[in-house]
Design an enzyme around this catalytic site. Structure first.
Site, short mmCIF file in Angstrom:
data_model
loop_
_atom_site.label_atom_id
_atom_site.label_comp_id
_atom_site.label_asym_id
_atom_site.label_seq_id
_atom_site.Cartn_x
_atom_site.Cartn_y
_atom_site.Cartn_z
N CYS A 1 0.82 -1.35 -0.08
CA CYS A 1 -0.38 0.36 -0.02
C CYS A 1 0.96 1.23 0.17
O CYS A 1 0.42 2.33 -0.53
CB CYS A 1 -1.03 -0.13 1.25
SG CYS A 1 0.29 0.35 2.94
N HIS B 1 -2.10 1.52 7.47
CA HIS B 1 -2.21 1.61 6.06
C HIS B 1 -2.12 2.27 4.79
O HIS B 1 -3.13 3.88 5.74
CB HIS B 1 -3.95 0.91 5.90
CG HIS B 1 -4.31 1.04 4.62
ND1 HIS B 1 -3.47 -0.07 3.88
CD2 HIS B 1 -5.08 1.38 3.74
CE1 HIS B 1 -4.26 0.29 2.16
NE2 HIS B 1 -5.47 1.11 2.39
#
EC number: 3.4.19.12
Length: 530
Positions: A89, A334
């Site tokens: 990510c 994230h």
């Protein structure tokens, strides 16, 4: 003789002597004489006066400004989402911010570099050109980022998005150079990448005893901001350029009067970049804990108050991308980003999921990296839309083409990664690895005059560092290698472990739901060793 100049390893330094107090005629220049000078100084008396207009008046221009694309080539609509290949990510969020950087995207879409590049294999500019072209020309789809983009960096676990971002920018900058050893430091600062992202710091120290002034100039590609005591980006910038008094134990050793004397020090921006990368220092270098506070940042930012010449009118920048970290520490969490398409609409780019957003939502994030572009540059690179060309929107046709309900259409040609020559990845890894890049960052460590970010062990306690890598030593001790050391371009359904960190498919309506607990299984510790 009123002034003399030095060129020290990519750093310009000038000493102005408004008052000479020494009885020895050569005493005022002792500081200069102690430094080995090149046979011919790159700055002459004639070129010094034009310093603010062009920092490299006699350096070889590697990428003349007129070679920057003047016309807009970007599609108006938002491009593709990026598949998460397992703990990537941070790669996807960084790539999306670069993809929607107008001058970089227009240059890549012009294919000017690839037409003249003699390297091809292992060239980051060629690799980024292929990625940006695919991403912008395939709206409504999900594409796999090329394995070569993260070759030498990705270790199968989550890394720092800002470090990957600067790793990529640095690799593109090196790709602009005809030969690493044949080009002087100052010519390197004339590359296309420096023209887009680069500027110059000015550190001025004035001796309060003899009134001698020392000016030092140093290039930058990003600006790190300490947010511990700041509630907004403007406050952090004000702290950065706040004058500092040097006295007592921190007294300045003046090269003019050759005495330790009280002095005033000021850090300002001599030149500001076309594209400004502002890094909010959210993570502790020692513990990795996150400063999870809201720091306000504006849609339009005036940088003129922080320039060396603050009274020349507004210097307005507009926000076009935001890189966000969700989580409580750098050990997990994230990364995703928000980008502004050419049509003016904001989008949230969360791995494969692409959803429309609003400026209100964009400005309410706990941002990690902010991307600003000069307003005049944004308008110039978006001129085709302002002239009335109808922006292409994602309609029913695109909705039919995109994958839905969590099923990845891997037979779609857009999802098939281009065949990679095995020598490409091998060479890219050899030329630019994570450890090698961090070693070079340490070797080219910013001079003490510009250490405005954190305390240096060999400097007074109130001297700070602009930017320093979170990774310096103990990498292998704290981060054992995992089985997968590179991105794996798989044509099969992701495993359960990969799916935990894989975003859903591209959807402008946000119908797909993201899996929970992304990246929480891949912890890492950030430790700085002084």
């Amino acid at each position: 003789m009123e002034e003399d100049s030095l060129y020290l390893g990519g750093e310009w330094q000038f000493n102005h002597f408004s008052k000479l107090t020494s009885s020895r005629p050569d005493a005022a220049f002792a500081e200069i004489q102690r430094t080995s000078l090149p046979e011919k100084s790159p700055l002459s008396c004639e070129t010094r006066v034009d310093l603010c207009d062009d920092l490299a008046p006699v350096a070889r221009q590697l990428a003349p400004r007129e070679k920057l694309p003047l016309s807009n080539r970007r599609p108006a609509a938002v491009g593709a989402g990026l598949q998460n290949m397992g703990n990537t990510c941070y790669v996807n969020a960084s790539l999306q911010c670069l993809t929607y950087t107008p001058p970089l995207a227009n240059y890549m879409l012009s294919r000017e570099h690839s037409q003249t590049c003699h390297r091809h294999k292992g060239c980051m500019l060629c690799t980024m050109q292929a990625h940006i072209t695919r991403a912008l020309h395939n709206p409504g789809h999900v594409i796999q980022p090329s394995q070569a983009l993260a070759a030498g960096f990705h270790r199968g676990k989550q890394e720092d998005a800002h470090e990957f971002l600067m790793f990529t920018v640095d690799a593109m900058k090196k790709a602009c150079l005809p030969g690493h050893k044949q080009v002087d430091h100052h010519s390197k600062d004339t590359t296309l990448i420096h023209q887009i992202f680069g500027g110059y710091w000015r550190s001025q120290i004035k001796c309060l005893h003899c009134h001698g002034i020392s000016d030092t100039f140093d290039p930058y590609l990003d600006i790190a901001l300490d947010i511990q005591a700041a509630q907004s980006v403007q406050q952090a910038l004000e702290q950065l350029v706040k004058p500092e008094e040097l006295n007592g134990e921190n007294a300045y050793h003046c090269g003019v009067c050759l005495q330790r004397a009280p002095a005033s020090k000021m850090l300002t921006l001599l030149t500001s970049a076309k594209v400004l990368i502002l890094v909010l220092k959210r993570f502790s270098d020692v513990t990795g804990n996150k400063i999870a506070k809201n720091v306000q940042y504006p849609e339009c930012l005036d940088m003129q108050p922080y320039m060396s010449q603050p009274n020349t009118g507004p210097l307005v920048y507009v926000l076009y991308a935001v890189l966000v970290h969700a989580g409580w520490s750098c050990h997990n969490g994230h990364y995703f980003s928000y980008v502004k398409a050419q049509e003016g609409q904001w989008y949230k780019m969360d791995d494969a999921e692409v959803t429309a957003s609003s400026i209100t939502s964009v400005l309410s994030q706990q941002a990690y990296v902010l991307f600003y572009i000069q307003k005049s540059e944004w308008e110039r690179h978006s001129e085709s839309v302002s002239r009335g060309r109808e922006p292409r929107a994602l309609g029913a046709e695109d909705t039919d083409r995109r994958a839905t309900q969590g099923e990845l259409k891997r037979d779609h040609p857009c999802l098939q990664a281009p065949e990679l020559d095995e020598h490409l990845v091998e060479r890219a890894t050899q030329e630019s690895t994570l450890d090698h890049w961090k070693f070079l960052q340490e070797q080219n460590k910013t001079k003490p005059e510009f250490n405005v970010r954190k305390v240096e062990g060999t400097l007074p306690p109130d001297v700070l560092v602009i930017h320093q890598s979170k990774y310096k030593c103990g990498m292998k001790n704290h981060h054992p290698e995992q089985q997968s050391s590179l991105l794996k371009l798989s044509s099969t359904t992701p495993t359960h472990q990969e799916s935990m960190n894989t975003g859903t498919l591209a959807s402008l309506r946000g119908r797909a739901r993201r899996s929970k607990g992304k990246n929480k299984h891949s912890k890492r510790a950030l430790l700085v060793c002084q």
